[in-house]
Write an enzyme that holds these catalytic residues in place. Structure first.
Site, mmCIF file in Angstrom:
data_model
loop_
_atom_site.group_PDB
_atom_site.id
_atom_site.type_symbol
_atom_site.label_atom_id
_atom_site.label_comp_id
_atom_site.label_asym_id
_atom_site.label_seq_id
_atom_site.Cartn_x
_atom_site.Cartn_y
_atom_site.Cartn_z
ATOM 1 N N MET A 1 -14.571 -4.539 11.704
ATOM 2 C CA MET A 1 -15.481 -3.432 11.433
ATOM 3 C C MET A 1 -16.674 -3.964 10.651
ATOM 4 O O MET A 1 -16.612 -5.033 10.052
ATOM 5 C CB MET A 1 -14.787 -2.336 10.620
ATOM 6 N N TYR A 5 0.877 -1.171 0.000
ATOM 7 C CA TYR A 5 0.000 0.000 0.000
ATOM 8 C C TYR A 5 0.915 1.223 0.000
ATOM 9 O O TYR A 5 1.672 1.436 0.950
ATOM 10 C CB TYR A 5 -0.922 0.004 1.226
ATOM 11 N N HIS A 22 -17.442 -2.113 3.899
ATOM 12 C CA HIS A 22 -16.108 -2.234 4.498
ATOM 13 C C HIS A 22 -16.141 -3.129 5.733
ATOM 14 O O HIS A 22 -16.937 -2.928 6.650
ATOM 15 C CB HIS A 22 -15.584 -0.853 4.895
ATOM 16 N N HIS A 55 -12.914 -5.734 7.968
ATOM 17 C CA HIS A 55 -11.515 -6.158 7.956
ATOM 18 C C HIS A 55 -11.439 -7.614 7.467
ATOM 19 O O HIS A 55 -12.274 -8.044 6.690
ATOM 20 C CB HIS A 55 -10.888 -5.933 9.319
#
Length: 610
Positions: free
Chosen positions: A480, A223, A405, A407
């Protein structure tokens, strides 16, 4: 075509006629869902070397996808298909294979051991096979749903595409076992919404936020973070569109990209270009979280509705932007440079409405947890009627896009709208969600939310590989459950989420102590994660926790953009009462197609058309 047996000859004769008809009507069948310049508007590279390239288009009227697979270097054959999570076992496949006598194209499937079998129901229909200087093109189609137990149901969310290469001719299709092949997977949303492109304003300008000639690290996953800034005195504008810029040759390496705006409270943000997990990364970059644009592999340009735009620039807005690029480099290629990024289209002629982004789902707190060794544990967060009644305008808001979203353990995400106690429609659903493939998705239909409505977001998790409970939180090993909905007109409501009331969770820990010989630490100094870590996860403790989350009062986070809650009582709130649930959609089974071949199609792929 060369046909080796009477039964296949008969099927091939019928099929040859059908091919001619399909090719004549193909463009007409796709009209309205493809731009005039291309009958296949969507493209992705399947493998890192660029040997396989997939293009496709969608006919919603026929509930059919048309695929075009380019094989640049054909050896003895290829496999292409779909599976639940990208595995080659229990996969729905189409196979091009060769033996000593010829080449064949057929619908197939693999069992739990990876053994490949010819499907008795041939739902992948070949329309054309053609050799060109680029390679071999295979054009074929497939209904969304087939009601074949060996086939994959193509839905609106993420699809895990799988592929494999055959190195040598085979005795038969049944001699293939996927465990011995060079294989891979690619994630994509196949069923893109068919939405007309709004006209851009006459004064539209562009701005490119690009990586600064990055040397892509020689590792599988990177990333990359890069900080840039808007010009001094940059006035308020509306973003009306954005699109990806991918450096030529890096199409298979650039997995997804996002542009974030930094928090306005900081006058300066240090410039930085490097891995996002670098110890040299300035801490202030963690406050660059407001999403301006997000793109993932296979996505095209993102357009805002004609009446709305995303504001940036001007007073109260940070000048600093953070670009994040995810490089997926499974072959650990070195020496490759990249300047990919996102091109923003913006206008000074502000549209009628500012677009807003609202967080739905679960609050980031450890009180919401998933026991270990669970295959499908569901947690649910609420945006309650009390919050929407207080915070939304009388005319309501209109959701036009959504980004889901979680994890690492997230497997499914869905947000449902409920009105007057009845679930009325799905806002967004992904039954094959992957935390490794997140994008802002346009909704096929704008969802209107009125004051007093309830928004229910549920996430399904798999913790089979974990030894301890997984608690909610910001860490990548925590969890999450969020839906970032994009809507207009913008309101002060930025976060509408919930979590179980902490007092009721404490009662759960006391109950576990009472009914188990092992003691759970409930002393005041023990944190919630520590208490969850000491729970013995027998079936009783699992079921009681699941039940607790299903009936206990919740703590509501009905927050303004300033992170302050709207005035009111938000603790120990009852769960919204839902008296009617939406039924799971029933797959549509297409009528039996007489033109479908009874068995594999025999090809001549030495040159020309098959």
């Amino acid at each position: 075509m060369q046909v080796p047996s009477p039964s296949v000859r008969e099927a091939a004769s019928m099929y040859g006629t059908a091919v001619a008809v399909f090719l004549v009507i193909l463009v007409a069948a796709l009209q309205g869902s493809a731009p005039a310049e291309s009958p296949f508007p969507f493209h992705i590279p399947l493998d890192p070397e660029g040997t396989l390239e997939l293009s496709w288009n969608i006919s919603y009227a026929q509930e059919t996808i048309y695929f075009q697979l380019l094989v640049r270097e054909l050896k003895a054959g290829v496999l292409f298909g779909m599976s639940d999570r990208g595995e080659l076992e229990n996969a729905d496949l189409v196979v091009l294979w060769t033996d000593r006598d010829g080449a064949y194209f057929g619908d197939a499937w693999s069992d739990q051991k990876g053994q490949v079998h010819l499907d008795s129901q041939q739902d992948y229909q070949l329309l054309r096979a053609q050799r060109t200087p680029e390679g071999l093109y295979l054009l074929f189609k497939r209904p969304f749903g087939t009601c074949d137990p060996n086939d994959y149901l193509i839905e609106d969310g993420t699809v895990h595409l799988v592929y494999g290469f055959l190195e040598e001719p085979l005795r038969s299709l049944e001699s293939i076992n996927t465990s011995g092949l060079h294989t891979g997977l690619q994630r994509v949303q196949l069923l893109k919404p068919s939405i007309p492109k709004p006209a851009l304003p006459a004064d539209t300008r562009t701005m490119e936020i690009r990586a600064p000639d990055v040397l892509i690290p020689g590792q599988q996953t990177t990333y990359w973070c890069y900080v840039t800034e808007l010009p001094d005195g940059f006035p308020r504008h509306h973003i009306v569109m954005y699109e990806p810029i991918v450096t030529e040759g890096n199409e298979a390496l650039v997995h997804h990209m996002e542009v974030f705006q930094c928090a306005a409270e900081f006058e300066t943000i240090p410039h930085f270009s490097g891995p996002c997990d670098s110890k040299m990364k300035p801490q202030r970059l963690n406050f660059c979280r407001h999403v301006l644009a997000a793109w993932a592999l296979g996505a095209k340009a993102f357009y805002y509705p004609e009446e709305a735009g995303l504001a940036f620039g001007g007073p109260g807005s940070s000048r600093f932007l953070r670009l994040e690029v995810h490089y997926h480099n499974p072959l650990v290629i070195t020496g490759r440079r990249d300047s990919s990024g996102i091109r923003l289209y913006y206008t000074a002629a502000l549209r009628r409405f500012d677009a807003g982004i609202m967080e739905l789902g679960l609050a980031y707190t450890p009180v919401m947890a998933i026991p270990p060794q669970e295959t499908a544990f569901v947690l649910t967060g609420y945006c309650t009627d009390k919050c929407t009644q207080l915070a939304l305008p009388a005319s309501g808001i209109h959701i036009f896009a959504s980004q889901l979203h979680t994890h690492l353990t997230g497997r499914k995400v869905v947000t449902v709208l409920a009105r007057d106690g009845r679930e009325t429609e799905i806002v967004n659903r992904d039954n094959h969600y992957s935390p490794h493939f997140q994008e802002i998705r346009m909704l096929k239909k704008v969802v209107s939310v009125q004051p007093g409505d309830v928004l229910i977001t549920s996430c399904t998790y798999n913790t089979e590989d974990r030894r301890l409970a997984t608690v909610g939180g910001f860490g990548i090993l925590e969890e999450m459950c969020v839906n970032y909905v994009h809507y207009y007109p913008q309101t002060q409501l930025e976060l509408c989420k919930s979590a179980v009331d902490p007092g009721f969770l404490h009662k759960y820990f006391r109950l576990v102590n009472r009914f188990n010989s092992e003691e759970v630490c409930t002393c005041p100094q023990a944190s919630v994660p520590e208490q969850f870590a000491s729970v013995p996860w027998n079936s009783f403790n699992r079921e009681v926790l699941k039940a607790l989350y299903g009936f206990a009062p919740i703590s509501m986070h009905c927050n303004r953009s300033s992170a302050v809650r709207f005035q009111g009582e938000w603790n120990r709130q009852p769960l919204p009462e839902i008296v009617s649930r939406l039924e799971e959609p029933t797959p549509h089974c297409p009528a039996s197609q007489a033109q479908s071949p009874a068995g594999p199609t025999v090809l001549n792929i030495s040159g020309g058309k098959g």
